[in-house]
Structures are given as C-alpha cells and as structure tokens.
Write a protein that holds these residues in place. Structure first.
Motif, PDB file in Angstrom:
ATOM      1  N   ASN A  36      60.227 -13.548   5.404  1.00 28.98           N
ATOM      2  CA  ASN A  36      60.374 -14.749   6.232  1.00 28.98           C
ATOM      3  C   ASN A  36      60.285 -14.402   7.716  1.00 28.98           C
ATOM      4  O   ASN A  36      59.668 -15.137   8.500  1.00 28.98           O
ATOM      5  CB  ASN A  36      61.697 -15.451   5.926  1.00 28.98           C
ATOM      6  N   TYR A  87      51.291  -1.984  -8.292  1.00 31.44           N
ATOM      7  CA  TYR A  87      51.150  -0.964  -7.250  1.00 31.44           C
ATOM      8  C   TYR A  87      51.947   0.305  -7.527  1.00 31.44           C
ATOM      9  O   TYR A  87      52.028   1.183  -6.706  1.00 31.44           O
ATOM     10  CB  TYR A  87      51.453  -1.579  -5.871  1.00 31.44           C
ATOM     11  N   LYS A  88      52.562   0.389  -8.697  1.00 30.57           N
ATOM     12  CA  LYS A  88      53.111   1.667  -9.126  1.00 30.57           C
ATOM     13  C   LYS A  88      52.680   1.890 -10.572  1.00 30.57           C
ATOM     14  O   LYS A  88      52.852   1.017 -11.423  1.00 30.57           O
ATOM     15  CB  LYS A  88      54.634   1.682  -9.029  1.00 30.57           C
ATOM     16  N   THR A 133      57.793 -16.762 -18.224  1.00 30.79           N
ATOM     17  CA  THR A 133      58.149 -16.289 -19.565  1.00 30.79           C
ATOM     18  C   THR A 133      57.173 -16.909 -20.569  1.00 30.79           C
ATOM     19  O   THR A 133      56.392 -17.814 -20.233  1.00 30.79           O
ATOM     20  CB  THR A 133      59.574 -16.710 -19.996  1.00 30.79           C
ATOM     21  N   ARG A 185      63.074 -11.180   0.759  1.00 30.19           N
ATOM     22  CA  ARG A 185      62.822 -12.512   1.287  1.00 30.19           C
ATOM     23  C   ARG A 185      63.063 -12.594   2.812  1.00 30.19           C
ATOM     24  O   ARG A 185      62.247 -13.148   3.554  1.00 30.19           O
ATOM     25  CB  ARG A 185      63.707 -13.515   0.543  1.00 30.19           C
ATOM     26  N   PHE A 237      61.533  -4.584 -21.240  1.00 26.82           N
ATOM     27  CA  PHE A 237      62.017  -5.643 -20.350  1.00 26.82           C
ATOM     28  C   PHE A 237      62.323  -6.868 -21.193  1.00 26.82           C
ATOM     29  O   PHE A 237      61.504  -7.276 -22.029  1.00 26.82           O
ATOM     30  CB  PHE A 237      60.964  -5.984 -19.291  1.00 26.82           C
ATOM     31  N   GLN A 274      67.947 -15.560 -21.421  1.00 26.68           N
ATOM     32  CA  GLN A 274      66.946 -16.345 -22.155  1.00 26.68           C
ATOM     33  C   GLN A 274      66.488 -15.499 -23.333  1.00 26.68           C
ATOM     34  O   GLN A 274      65.363 -14.995 -23.352  1.00 26.68           O
ATOM     35  CB  GLN A 274      65.755 -16.688 -21.251  1.00 26.68           C
ATOM     36  N   TYR A 295      59.700 -20.632 -16.398  1.00 28.83           N
ATOM     37  CA  TYR A 295      58.858 -19.937 -15.423  1.00 28.83           C
ATOM     38  C   TYR A 295      58.771 -18.434 -15.686  1.00 28.83           C
ATOM     39  O   TYR A 295      59.773 -17.780 -15.890  1.00 28.83           O
ATOM     40  CB  TYR A 295      59.426 -20.199 -14.023  1.00 28.83           C
ATOM     41  N   ILE A 317      56.032  -9.555 -16.733  1.00 33.43           N
ATOM     42  CA  ILE A 317      56.317  -8.487 -15.771  1.00 33.43           C
ATOM     43  C   ILE A 317      55.011  -7.809 -15.374  1.00 33.43           C
ATOM     44  O   ILE A 317      54.134  -7.599 -16.213  1.00 33.43           O
ATOM     45  CB  ILE A 317      57.267  -7.428 -16.381  1.00 33.43           C
ATOM     46  N   THR A 318      54.906  -7.485 -14.090  1.00 35.26           N
ATOM     47  CA  THR A 318      53.709  -6.782 -13.597  1.00 35.26           C
ATOM     48  C   THR A 318      54.119  -5.546 -12.808  1.00 35.26           C
ATOM     49  O   THR A 318      55.226  -5.477 -12.275  1.00 35.26           O
ATOM     50  CB  THR A 318      52.883  -7.683 -12.651  1.00 35.26           C
ATOM     51  N   SER A 319      53.233  -4.595 -12.757  1.00 34.12           N
ATOM     52  CA  SER A 319      53.462  -3.415 -11.927  1.00 34.12           C
ATOM     53  C   SER A 319      52.136  -2.951 -11.340  1.00 34.12           C
ATOM     54  O   SER A 319      51.604  -1.910 -11.692  1.00 34.12           O
ATOM     55  CB  SER A 319      54.110  -2.291 -12.753  1.00 34.12           C
ATOM     56  N   ARG A 340      52.922   2.743 -14.157  1.00 30.37           N
ATOM     57  CA  ARG A 340      53.958   2.892 -15.183  1.00 30.37           C
ATOM     58  C   ARG A 340      53.470   2.177 -16.433  1.00 30.37           C
ATOM     59  O   ARG A 340      52.426   1.537 -16.429  1.00 30.37           O
ATOM     60  CB  ARG A 340      55.292   2.317 -14.717  1.00 30.37           C
ATOM     61  N   ARG A 359      58.170 -21.010  -0.177  1.00 30.44           N
ATOM     62  CA  ARG A 359      56.804 -20.649  -0.578  1.00 30.44           C
ATOM     63  C   ARG A 359      56.808 -19.477  -1.549  1.00 30.44           C
ATOM     64  O   ARG A 359      57.805 -18.756  -1.655  1.00 30.44           O
ATOM     65  CB  ARG A 359      55.984 -20.284   0.661  1.00 30.44           C
ATOM     66  N   LEU A 398      65.136 -10.660 -21.217  1.00 30.22           N
ATOM     67  CA  LEU A 398      65.990 -11.524 -20.405  1.00 30.22           C
ATOM     68  C   LEU A 398      67.259 -11.867 -21.189  1.00 30.22           C
ATOM     69  O   LEU A 398      67.199 -12.607 -22.159  1.00 30.22           O
ATOM     70  CB  LEU A 398      65.240 -12.812 -20.046  1.00 30.22           C
ATOM     71  N   THR A 426      58.730  -1.887  -6.435  1.00 27.50           N
ATOM     72  CA  THR A 426      57.427  -1.651  -7.076  1.00 27.50           C
ATOM     73  C   THR A 426      57.259  -2.454  -8.344  1.00 27.50           C
ATOM     74  O   THR A 426      56.152  -2.675  -8.811  1.00 27.50           O
ATOM     75  CB  THR A 426      57.246  -0.165  -7.429  1.00 27.50           C
ATOM     76  N   LEU A 427      58.352  -2.878  -8.945  1.00 19.62           N
ATOM     77  CA  LEU A 427      58.268  -3.625 -10.189  1.00 19.62           C
ATOM     78  C   LEU A 427      58.578  -5.089  -9.907  1.00 19.62           C
ATOM     79  O   LEU A 427      59.652  -5.427  -9.428  1.00 19.62           O
ATOM     80  CB  LEU A 427      59.281  -3.060 -11.193  1.00 19.62           C
ATOM     81  N   SER A 428      57.611  -5.956 -10.173  1.00 14.73           N
ATOM     82  CA  SER A 428      57.837  -7.371  -9.905  1.00 14.73           C
ATOM     83  C   SER A 428      58.577  -8.017 -11.057  1.00 14.73           C
ATOM     84  O   SER A 428      58.070  -8.106 -12.162  1.00 14.73           O
ATOM     85  CB  SER A 428      56.485  -8.068  -9.702  1.00 14.73           C
ATOM     86  N   PRO A 434      63.145 -23.379 -16.023  1.00  8.68           N
ATOM     87  CA  PRO A 434      63.669 -22.243 -16.791  1.00  8.68           C
ATOM     88  C   PRO A 434      62.584 -21.427 -17.484  1.00  8.68           C
ATOM     89  O   PRO A 434      62.734 -20.228 -17.665  1.00  8.68           O
ATOM     90  CB  PRO A 434      64.612 -22.895 -17.812  1.00  8.68           C
ATOM     91  N   LEU A 471      59.955 -22.124   3.594  1.00  6.48           N
ATOM     92  CA  LEU A 471      60.785 -20.985   3.173  1.00  6.48           C
ATOM     93  C   LEU A 471      60.808 -20.849   1.650  1.00  6.48           C
ATOM     94  O   LEU A 471      61.160 -19.796   1.122  1.00  6.48           O
ATOM     95  CB  LEU A 471      62.217 -21.144   3.694  1.00  6.48           C
TER      96      LEU A 471
END
Lengths: 444, 444, 444
Positions: free
Chosen positions: A390, C129-130, C324, A386, C113, C118, C322, C125-127, C132, C292, C115, A375-377, C320, C290
């Motif tokens: 796929n 469909y749940k 952020t 994956r 959240f 890094q 990406y 970060i996204t959420s 929070r 994608r 890293l 649920t958390l991306s 790197p 693959l």
C-alpha cells in the motif's frame, strides 16, 4: 531522528522538577520575573535573551512600561496581614501601580477581585493597559471581611525599562524552519502556564541532541505583546522560512489531548498534528480556530499567516481551575507532561521525514527476489506485506508521507522501517519537498 | 442603507391593500389586464412599460397573439348563468378563443376542467399555444350538471397585438446590477401570483429611497414568454452587469420560508440568500434547482447563466391551494408579505455591503487604546469583544462579508456596526469587489 | 450501440457452456494450459496470441521459466493413488518441480497443504518464484493419513520457454481506446477465475458486432506477471490512448455486485461504473483501492496510472469458496454471468455516448411547436416533460452525460431517447469529448 529515542527518554520527571523551580517566581509580561525564569532555563538550553525598550513601536502596539513588584499586602486594624503577596503572587492584580494608604472596607471592595462560584480560588487578574491597583482573594475570605480600616500596600514600580524574551535558533541543513513558541508571562500557575515553557525547554534539549534537516526557531516570550514584538522584528524572515510551527501551552495535565488549528487549518503543522494525534489518541478534542486564545492570534493574523497550530492537554478556558490559584502543581503531573512531549517529538520526527516519496520502477516491484515477500502464496500470505504494498501504491511522487499514512491508515511510525527497507533496496526516491517549500533554495 | 429602516417600515399592510386592488383584474401573458396592472403599479414606482409586437422572434419562441376577454358564461336552459367569468376570472381557460353556441352536456363536458380531489376549487388552466376554448368550475358544481342544452359564451379576442412588460432601472454608483424579476400574468390568485408583483413594487420603492452602490434592474413581465422576450432584447448587457438577482414569486403566505438556488447554486445571489435565511429562519426549506418552475428556468439556462435564485414563502406546487381559486386573499396576509420583504431587504443590504475587507495592521490591532477593549482582563472579559476579534481575524482581503459571517457564525447585521467602528478607527479597508466583478471597470 | 441489444442477447448460457469447456484445463501463469485455453477462445473471437521468452526483462521482473505438468499423484503402500492430479488439478502446488520418490508420512506432511477450517476444500496454492513441490488436499483426507511410506510423483517440467497471452484490438473511429483485461492463469476454479475470461470473450464478441467510436484493446493474460509483461511492451501507447478500462474478474456468482475503483478513484472508468451500478443495483458493494488484489495493482501503479476499475460479482477474497476447490461450476451460474455482462455492456454503451452536450438555443426551447410538450397546461402536465427539461437545463457544454444523469437522477438509458429526439429537432450539439481527451488528435 531515531524513533526509539522517544520511548527511551523519561523527561516527565525532569520537566516537573523544572516547573517546581519556576513556580514561585512572580512573572508578568515584563520585569525581573521573566528574566529570572529565562536564566533558569538557560541552565538547560543555550537561549539568547533580548531586551526591547519601553515605547518601542511594535506593529499597532508599543512596548509597555516595565513592571516589578517587591511586596504587597492588606493589613487589618490589628496589624495582621490578611492578604500577603509573599504567600501567593496571584493576590496582586498584575501591573498594579504602587499604593500605600488606609482605606475603608467600602473603598477596598472596589479594588478586590474574587470568584463567587469558585469561593476557594484566588483569581488571576491583569491590568496591563490601564493603570490601577487591586488585590485578588478567595470569595470565602472576602465574605468574612468586617467593617473597618485596612492598610493596602503594594511596593511595585511601573517605569520605562524593557520587555524581555528568549530566543534559540538551532541550525539545520536547510534554512527552512520549524517554529516553536511558548510564553513566560504567567505568575504561579501550572498548566496555564508553566507547562508550556518547561515542555519547550526539554523539547529544545531533545532537538539539540538529534540529527536534523530543518532549522528550529524557538521563542520564550510574554503572550500577545511578546509575540507582536517578536513578529515585528522577525516576520519577514519568518514568513520566508517557517514551514510549520506550534504554540506550546497547556501541556501538563492528564485529562485530555486537544488540537487547535492554524487559521488556514490545513497547513503542514495541522496535517502533522492531526496525523499523529489521530494515530495515538483518536479521541482527542478538536477545536476550531474560533476557540483560539493564545499567540496563534498573532501568528495567524492576516498578513502574517504563519502555519502555527497547537497540540494541548486540557485547553485554556476549558477547565475549572483555569486562571486561578487552583491551577497548581497538583493539576500538572510528570505523566501529563511526558505524554505531550512525546506527541510533539512524533510531530517533529514526522515533519523531518515528511518527504514526497516515489517508487523507482514501473509496475509493482518484485519484492520476492529481494526477500521482502513470502515465497509461498497462500490464502493468508497476502495480508503480510499489505502495508508495504500500500505504501508503494501511493508513493507516486505526489503524496507526501502524511498523505500516504492517512490514505492507507497506517501510523507513520510503522512506515519508517518500510521506507528504510525500500531505500536500502534502491526502490524508493525522495522528491525533496523541503528545498522547494516557498520556492526558496535552501543551504543543503 | 441603514439597518433600522427595515424594522421601521411596515409595508405589509400597504402591500396587502395593493394586492386587493390588483386582485380582480383578469391578467394573462398579454392583453389589457397586464396593462391595467402595470398602470396601478406606476402610481407607486416610475415603471416604464414596453410593448413587443405579436410575431417578434424571441430566441426559440415568438411573441404570441394578444388575448383579451370582456365576458364569458355558461347559461342553462332556464337562462341562468351557472358559470360567470365576472364572478371569477378563473372560470375561463386563459387564451380561450371566442365561442357562442348551444351545446349538449356531453359536448360541454369536453370543455370543462375541474379537480376531483379538490371539489370546492376552480382550477387555473391555460392554453397559450393551442387554440381552444374551455371553462373551469368546481367539481361539486360539475357533478350537479343535469342533461340538457347549455349556451356557452366567451366574448374574447385573440389577434395580433403586443406583449407588455414593465421595467425600472434605478441607477447606482456602479453599472454593476442587481436584478429583480416578477411576473404579472396570473389572474385572480394571491400567493401565486400577486404576492410577487406587490412585494417587488414596495421593494423597488424602498430601494429608490436608499443610498446605493449597485444599479437595480427590476422587471414585471409575463412568466416564461416574458422572460424569454426580455432576455432576447437585453441578455448581453445583463450578462455583463448583473452580479446577483432574484425571481420574486410566492412571497405572501405565512407557512414557510423557502429557497430555490440558481442553476450554479453558489452565485452571489445564493450565498446572500442562504446567509440571510440561515441567520433569520434556520428551518427554511431548501429546494434543489430540479424543483424550479418559474423564470429562473430562462435566467439560468445554458448560455444565459445569470445568477438568479428565489427566496419564497410557500413555493408554487407545494401547497394545496396552488393554481386554484383557493389561492386567494385569505391565504396571503400582510404579515406574510412583510416577513418576506424584510428578508429581501436584508439580502439587498448585504449585497450592498458585501466587500472583501482587510485589516490595516499586522498582528491584532490594539483595541484598548481606541476604547474598543475592556481595560481589565478577567476570566469573562475575553468573550465580550470576541465577535470583533473574530471579524478581524478573517478580514484578510480574501474573505468577503458573507464568508466571514458564515465562518464566525455571526449574523451580518451584527457585523455592520463592527465594520463601522473599525473604519472610524482607520483599521479596516475595503477591497473593492464591486468594481472587479466581471472584470469590468465601473463608473464609480 | 443500440440499447435493446442488451436485453435481446442471452449470453449467460453460452458463457456458462464455455466455462464448462475450459474448466478441466490445468492453467498456470505459463504453459500449455494457457495456450489450450486461448485456442478455445479463438474459436469465438479473433484473438492474437503472443509468446514472450523466459528471461525477458519486464520492468522490475523477468519472464519466468515455463511450467508444464502431465501427471501427479500420491500413492500409498498398497498402490492406491490417494491423491490424483487427474481428478483435480488443484491437488498440485502450481509450479511444482518434478519429484518421484518414496517418503515417510512425516516427510510428506511438509509438502502438504490443507485448510483446517474448511476441511472439505482443496486449497489453491502456487509457488511461482521459489522452486518447491507440494500437494494440496482436503483437511479431512489429511487427518486420515496413516503412518507408512508414500510414493510422491509429479511429472512436471520447469524450463526455458515462454509466457503466452492473447490480445485483441478492435479498431474504432478514434484511436482513443477502451481497455479490457482478464486473466487466464487459474486452474479449475470458476468465479475466480474462469468467469472473467468467458465474460470478456462474449463481451468482445458483442463489441465486434456493434458500431463503435472507440478502439478496444482486450487482453487475456496471466495475472501480475502477465500485466507487467504486457505493460512493459505497450504502456506508452496505452497511457496515450486509453480513456477507460476495466479489469474483469469474479463476475460469475449471483450473490452481489461490487465495484473496486482505480487508484485515482474518479476516472472516466470509475464515473461510468458508478453511474451504471447506482442506477441498476444501488445496493452494490463499494470497495476501496486498498481492497485491490488483481491487475489494477499494475495498471494503476505510480507512473502507469491507467484508469482501470473493476465491476465484479462477489469479489476475490470475500467469499468462503475463494481459492479452493469449492469455487466450482455450481458457484457460478448463467444468470450470474448474464447480470454482469449486461452491466459491462451498459458501461461501454455509456462510454460511447458520453459526450458533453450543449443545447443549441438560448433560453428554453419551445418544445410545444415541435410536438414535444403537452399543449394544455394543467396542474399535472409539468411533470411529464420534466426529464427532458432537466436534461436541457444541464446540457451546457460543460457537463457530460454522466454528470447530467447524476445531477438530474435519471438513468442514462432513459436519456438516450431524449438525446435522439433533441438531435432530430436540431436542438442539441455534441461537444466532442473523445477527440480532446489527452490532448491528442484522433483519426475520426
């Protein structure tokens, strides 16, 4: 069929014990050795035996006379049996006619076979289609033969009789068939060939224990003349129904895995074998059909064109002990047999499950609402689902399971649970390939 | 056609002698040099000559004026002919208009052609489609020209006349054709180009001596305008009947074998040439159609699309002597010509025999009862009949002889005797490809 | 479209300025950030905006609640806003529900959240469909948080509303379409993703300025749910009309060019992209389907099967910075954007001109009489018109422009003038591919 059955079973030791039991029997392309072998196998699986009379026309050939042998030896002047069939049945050229006479060493030499470059090995020699007699001995022994008289004695019989083979049809939910063939014409040798019949026996036993869609046609035959005989009586049905098949030979040592294609090279048999070998043993040896040498010669011949490939351990002709007394019970192991039966089971499992799958919705399904997606991306979460994504991307009703596995580079055994989850969520349909193969309507 | 004819014949020396005879003649795309050349060739093969009048529309082109030349020189102030057409016909730019006047060195320079990086070579220069005059000399000589007056004299004629070509149709048992084309428009040069016409002459002579199924269409034409002219008069029949063809050029030196494909790249011509070259000279040079430069430009042009490839020795443009006076009778040898005619003969033999073959029985035939198989099976005996068994395995009525040779990697010349043996034993049928090519019914 | 327009334009700086303007806006898959973004783009191109209500069924999904946010921060015990949404909108997990309470550090940690590898970067970060709430901070800052109480405040709203997208249909002479898609759901990041929308805006502007045959369908949507929503409303028309399409994302840095194929891999989109990249940047990175990760997942899903590929600079997930806060306005440059828009323009130009061409005469045309060929044949002159002759050789009505360019290895931009010259001389016809694609009759 359930995946975990594969690892649960420990057939290796059972197969090895069966091989020990069958090893001493003197088999040839006809005769009581074949019958005795099939009787022992019948204790394990419900094989039917079929007798085909000498002289029966089978394609371009005819069934030969039946050969049986009771005893044979070479005796020196002192009365010592210096070569004795009862010690090793390779000592007699297979299909030797009876003889009982005294010969000089010079005369004897013309009937002796040995291998100069393998002086400890008794070679395996046959003469099915020209009547002659002969003995096979080690080259070391041959070197030591002294001048003098020798009594040569072969108590054999070559007369009208029949060719014997075993057949087991295991019915499935469709009359489309998977075909397995192995040969039972070799005397006391192990990798080539008792490994084939013993593995095929236990593979048949396993198939009998499993739910299945396909019908299985399994034959234990003498090589060449046996497959020609069997084909001549069954090829129309076989061409109509068989969707995949394997010739099972040389499956018992531990030195390699290898693959020999069908003549076509891209049949369902080839695709399943290559997928499973590639996933499990990517360093397997890949032969060409030009390297063939067993019953695929008949099954893949022009006009027959059956999809018959071979998965082997070390292939006939490719190991020094081949066709000699050194191909014995030390060369083949329970481990060697176990490894190869597991591969065949994986292939059969794959063939059973190899449908074309189609995802039921347009666009990607929303896995999240079904608990199939985190649920958390996060930066890492993409990789987790994956394999499933796929699989879905290529489940377009055109690709079958083998295609998808090959494209997305995921072993089929990892895809079975994905298929199950998607089916439970009504997200996946099977485009039923089994019924449409060959354009026939099946019984399902 | 019989295989051993190829090695029996020693055409190389004959071809070389013919080349010596043709070498001094001043050829161009029209004129008496072409006619004289064709007359000499007619002493060896029954060539028909055809004249096509100046101004005739041929596709996008028209037949040009006819050009003839009797004499030409540059004379210095002292009356010495410092450049003389009679010594080397390359000295005059082909299609030069007549001239007879005194010029300064400066004026002369504008009409001189030489090669700075090949100072000993007289270049070969043409000006078919713009009227001009010019002389070609070595750069060394050019460097030594002193100031002063020069008399330039070209006794040529450019007027309405005709374009001349030679044509030989050798009838076979089918009206399907094999096409051979070579060009006779180059003055005194050897590899490019007298080697083509002399090889084609002797190849035609050999074809005339052989039993054959195909009809052969063989043309001796001027390059480009000749092939355009010939096509414009014959292309409908050619498109209907020609199944394979070669443009024969640069076939006389000893430095290489090379292959230039048809535009399609996978026609019967290409497949035969590649098979034969691969078997005989696996290190042959394989060019792309982008490297083309001769009449395949017309034969393979869109809408014409004939299957015309080239087998060459060292290709035009790929050797330093190309299009200069150094491409002479020392560059080409009897050996060089012989090697290349042998390859063309093998190709033609292959085309004649290239049927789709089908084995007549199901399963492997029993070779033993026909004396085609060793009666005693030993470890080694399997290899002996391997080629025959492999041929049989692929003789499925789908593969033609070239396919089978390529798949089983056996030279076609080794397969002819196998085919003969199998046919004698009624084991092999020809699926007659020749009659069905192009969907036409042939005369056979 | 004219070739020289490509080099005339200097869109890079304009695109970069637009990106700076759009950068501060807090976008998500719905909400006012999207609307504000589209309004700014509408100042440049006549985009239509479409609203689709929360709860609308779109294939397997439904349009989610609309999310908007006004303010958010974490305040320490001293009243300092240690994390402030107004400084960087990545600080809040996208789609966070409202919160306003005091928490212990321990409790806070569960909603943070960062890293570890890094430590200077704020993760994205996204959420969706749940439900929070959460904050994203640098790992360095997280390490320095001391025990104590923190006030967490998010002034957001998650309620029924709508999903917003932009659509621009630019009509051409045929109703066959080229499709461009980009996404406008990412908050303050640059390469992934503001580069896509700004490049697409200026590409649309350019297309509007050009004569064109194709109709262009250009969409600015939220990723995944947006493409699913758009497809669910338009896929039948899209499947009927779209002949090529690109998903435009990650087109702004200077480190690489890369290509991600459609699922099919050999559509017109793929062929054009590969041809143009190969010619311009032969060292471009070639990904597999693959790899994608954007809207091609929907456009190429089974049953949708649109020909959508991607040409990118450095691909999402492959750099790197990406996802952020380091993917910022320093990473993307005017140069980077310019390079990529030029490639897209070349692709579109190629698609517009990608007919099947056919030479109008049989045999090679006589270029000389039209001034297209040197009149004096020398050793070197052959090369001069080689490209034209090669184009002609393959202009057989079967090969399209991409095929010919690939075969003869000449960039398409060098072929446009050749086509023009040949057309001026009435030597070349177009076999109109555009009208026959998909078997539909177009409006032309």
């Amino acid at each position: 069929m359930k995946t975990d059955d594969i690892t649960e079973l420990q057939d290796g030791e059972n197969m090895y014990q069966l091989m020990k039991k069958l090893y001493p029997i003197c088999r040839s392309i006809t005769g009581n050795g074949v019958r005795e072998t099939l009787e022992i196998i019948q204790e394990l699986i419900p094989l039917q035996t079929v007798e085909v009379s000498t002289g029966t026309k089978v394609f371009d050939w005819e069934v030969p006379k039946e050969w049986n042998i009771r005893d044979a030896y070479i005796m020196d002047e002192k009365g010592n049996k210096i070569v004795d069939f009862k010690e090793n049945n390779l000592h007699v050229v297979s299909y030797s006619i009876p003889v009982d006479k005294e010969v000089t060493l010079e005369e004897l030499q013309e009937h002796l076979f040995s291998l100069e470059d393998q002086p400890d090995a008794i070679p395996y020699i046959t003469s099915y289609y020209k009547e002659r007699w002969g003995f096979c001995i080690t080259h070391n022994q041959r070197q030591e033969l002294s001048e003098g008289k020798y009594r040569v004695y072969i108590d054999s019989e070559l007369k009208n009789g029949s060719l014997t083979y075993g057949e087991l049809i295991i019915p499935g939910q469709t009359d489309k068939e998977i075909f397995l063939s192995t040969y039972i014409c070799h005397p006391s040798m192990a990798n080539n060939e008792l490994s084939g019949p013993v593995l095929t026996t236990y593979l048949a036993k396993w198939i009998l224990s499993q739910p299945r869609e396909y019908t299985y046609r399994i034959v234990f035959i003498p090589e060449t003349i046996g497959s020609i005989t069997y084909l001549s009586r069954n090829y129309k049905t076989m061409k109509e129904n068989i969707v995949a098949g394997y010739n099972i030979s040389c499956v018992g040592d531990e030195r390699a895995y290898s693959y020999l294609p069908s003549r076509d090279g891209n049949t369902l048999s080839d695709r399943a074998a290559l997928n499973v070998l590639q996933q499990n043993y990517p360093d397997f040896i890949r032969y060409s059909f030009l390297d063939r040498g067993s019953d695929e010669r008949q099954y893949c011949s022009p006009g027959i064109d059956l999809p018959v490939a071979s998965i082997m351990r070390t292939k006939y002709g490719q190991y020094p002990e081949y066709h000699t007394s050194l191909d014995n019970l030390e060369l083949v192991t329970a481990n060697g047999l176990q490894g190869c039966i597991d591969i065949y089971k994986e292939c059969i499992q794959l063939l059973e499950k190899n449908n074309k799958y189609k995802i039921n919705c347009l666009g990607e399904p929303q896995l999240g609402k079904r608990g199939l997606y985190p649920t958390l991306s996060t930066k890492e979460s993409g990789k987790i689902v994956r394999d499933m994504m796929n699989f879905i991307a290529y489940a377009d009703g055109q690709n079958d399971l083998i295609d998808i596995s090959n494209i997305i580079n995921v072993p089929v055994k990892n895809l079975y649970s994905i298929i199950e989850k998607l089916q439970q969520n009504k997200l996946l349909s099977e485009v039923n390939q089994k019924e449409i193969i060959g354009g026939q309507t099946s019984a399902r």
